[in-house]
Write a protein that holds these residues in place. Structure first.
Motif, short mmCIF file in Angstrom:
data_model
loop_
_atom_site.label_atom_id
_atom_site.label_comp_id
_atom_site.label_asym_id
_atom_site.label_seq_id
_atom_site.Cartn_x
_atom_site.Cartn_y
_atom_site.Cartn_z
N GLY A 263 0.82 -1.32 0.15
CA GLY A 263 0.19 0.07 -0.05
C GLY A 263 0.79 1.12 -0.01
O GLY A 263 0.17 2.33 -0.50
N GLU A 264 2.14 1.08 0.16
CA GLU A 264 3.12 2.31 0.43
C GLU A 264 3.89 2.55 -1.01
O GLU A 264 4.55 3.44 -1.06
CB GLU A 264 4.20 2.01 1.36
N LEU A 265 3.55 1.52 -2.02
CA LEU A 265 4.26 1.76 -3.36
C LEU A 265 3.49 2.77 -3.90
O LEU A 265 2.27 3.19 -3.84
CB LEU A 265 4.15 0.31 -3.90
N PRO A 266 4.13 3.40 -5.00
CA PRO A 266 5.60 3.28 -5.44
C PRO A 266 6.59 3.72 -4.24
O PRO A 266 6.19 4.61 -3.66
CB PRO A 266 5.72 3.87 -6.76
N LEU A 267 7.56 2.95 -4.06
CA LEU A 267 8.63 3.45 -3.02
C LEU A 267 9.74 4.28 -3.75
O LEU A 267 10.37 4.26 -4.71
CB LEU A 267 9.52 1.99 -2.70
N SER A 268 9.83 5.47 -2.83
CA SER A 268 10.91 6.33 -3.23
C SER A 268 11.66 6.62 -1.79
O SER A 268 11.31 6.29 -0.94
CB SER A 268 10.22 7.70 -3.48
N CYS A 269 12.93 7.00 -2.27
CA CYS A 269 13.89 7.05 -1.06
C CYS A 269 14.39 8.86 -1.42
O CYS A 269 14.90 8.96 -2.28
CB CYS A 269 15.00 6.16 -1.10
N PRO A 270 14.52 9.72 -0.44
CA PRO A 270 14.02 9.34 0.86
C PRO A 270 12.41 9.16 0.84
O PRO A 270 11.85 9.87 -0.20
CB PRO A 270 14.46 10.32 1.62
N ARG A 271 11.76 8.54 1.71
CA ARG A 271 10.17 8.73 2.13
C ARG A 271 9.86 10.10 2.52
O ARG A 271 10.44 10.44 3.32
CB ARG A 271 9.81 7.44 2.42
N SER A 272 8.68 10.36 2.09
CA SER A 272 8.10 11.76 2.75
C SER A 272 7.95 11.46 4.14
O SER A 272 7.58 10.65 4.60
CB SER A 272 6.73 11.97 1.95
N GLY A 273 8.31 12.46 4.84
CA GLY A 273 8.18 12.65 6.20
C GLY A 273 9.55 11.99 6.98
O GLY A 273 9.58 12.26 8.31
N GLU B 241 13.38 12.20 8.37
CA GLU B 241 14.23 13.44 8.98
C GLU B 241 15.28 13.76 7.74
O GLU B 241 15.58 14.75 7.48
CB GLU B 241 14.91 12.74 9.95
N LEU B 242 15.64 12.66 6.67
CA LEU B 242 16.82 12.98 6.01
C LEU B 242 16.21 13.19 4.39
O LEU B 242 16.94 13.16 3.58
CB LEU B 242 17.68 11.94 5.83
N TRP B 243 14.93 13.78 4.25
CA TRP B 243 14.17 14.04 3.19
C TRP B 243 15.30 14.81 1.98
O TRP B 243 14.92 14.75 1.12
CB TRP B 243 12.86 14.52 3.40
N SER B 244 15.99 15.88 2.61
CA SER B 244 16.53 16.51 1.71
C SER B 244 17.94 16.38 1.52
O SER B 244 18.81 17.00 1.00
CB SER B 244 16.57 18.15 2.24
N MET B 245 18.30 15.21 1.82
CA MET B 245 19.82 14.78 1.73
C MET B 245 20.39 14.27 0.62
O MET B 245 21.52 14.31 0.27
CB MET B 245 20.10 13.85 2.77
N HIS B 246 19.28 13.78 -0.39
CA HIS B 246 19.71 13.48 -1.53
C HIS B 246 18.66 13.49 -2.60
O HIS B 246 17.42 13.68 -2.13
CB HIS B 246 20.33 11.74 -1.83
N PRO B 247 18.78 13.46 -3.93
CA PRO B 247 17.43 13.51 -4.74
C PRO B 247 16.45 12.52 -4.48
O PRO B 247 16.96 11.33 -4.15
CB PRO B 247 18.11 13.41 -6.13
N ARG B 248 15.59 12.61 -4.62
CA ARG B 248 14.16 11.66 -4.50
C ARG B 248 14.48 10.75 -5.72
O ARG B 248 14.26 11.19 -6.70
CB ARG B 248 12.93 12.23 -4.49
N VAL B 249 14.44 9.40 -5.50
CA VAL B 249 14.52 8.38 -6.49
C VAL B 249 13.65 7.25 -6.21
O VAL B 249 13.17 6.90 -4.94
CB VAL B 249 16.03 7.61 -6.47
N PHE B 250 13.06 6.58 -7.01
CA PHE B 250 11.91 5.68 -6.96
C PHE B 250 12.88 4.53 -7.00
O PHE B 250 13.56 4.14 -8.02
CB PHE B 250 10.73 5.82 -8.20
N LEU B 251 12.39 3.67 -6.32
CA LEU B 251 13.06 2.12 -6.25
C LEU B 251 12.21 1.03 -6.70
O LEU B 251 11.21 0.61 -6.09
CB LEU B 251 13.64 1.96 -4.91
N PRO B 252 12.68 0.24 -7.49
CA PRO B 252 11.87 -1.08 -8.03
C PRO B 252 11.87 -2.20 -7.35
O PRO B 252 12.89 -2.78 -7.10
CB PRO B 252 12.54 -1.18 -9.63
N ILE B 253 11.04 -2.11 -6.29
CA ILE B 253 11.28 -3.37 -5.12
C ILE B 253 10.23 -4.58 -5.60
O ILE B 253 10.32 -5.42 -4.63
CB ILE B 253 10.85 -2.66 -3.77
#
Length: 62
Positions: free
Chosen positions: A19-29, A31-43
């Protein structure tokens, strides 16, 4: 061994539900949301994936 090295060595697996897919890192909410570009991960196919930027390990649990 430095504190950072210990953290990397003992990194936990982040469990993700379908239910949480699509998966992206970092996930919203996160703490490290601004540490690297948001990428979608094929899980979906393998059930596990590692973020190429931060090394976060994700596992699909249902």
């Amino acid at each position: 061994m430095t504190q950072t090295a210990k953290k990397e060595k003992v990194q936990s697996i982040i469990q993700v539900k379908r239910g949480e897919l699509p998966l992206s890192c970092p996930r919203s909410g996160e703490e490290l949301w601004s540490m690297h570009p948001r990428v979608f991960l094929p899980i979906e196919k393998t059930g596990e994936v590692v973020c190429p930027y931060c090394g976060a390990r994700y596992q699909l649990v249902d």
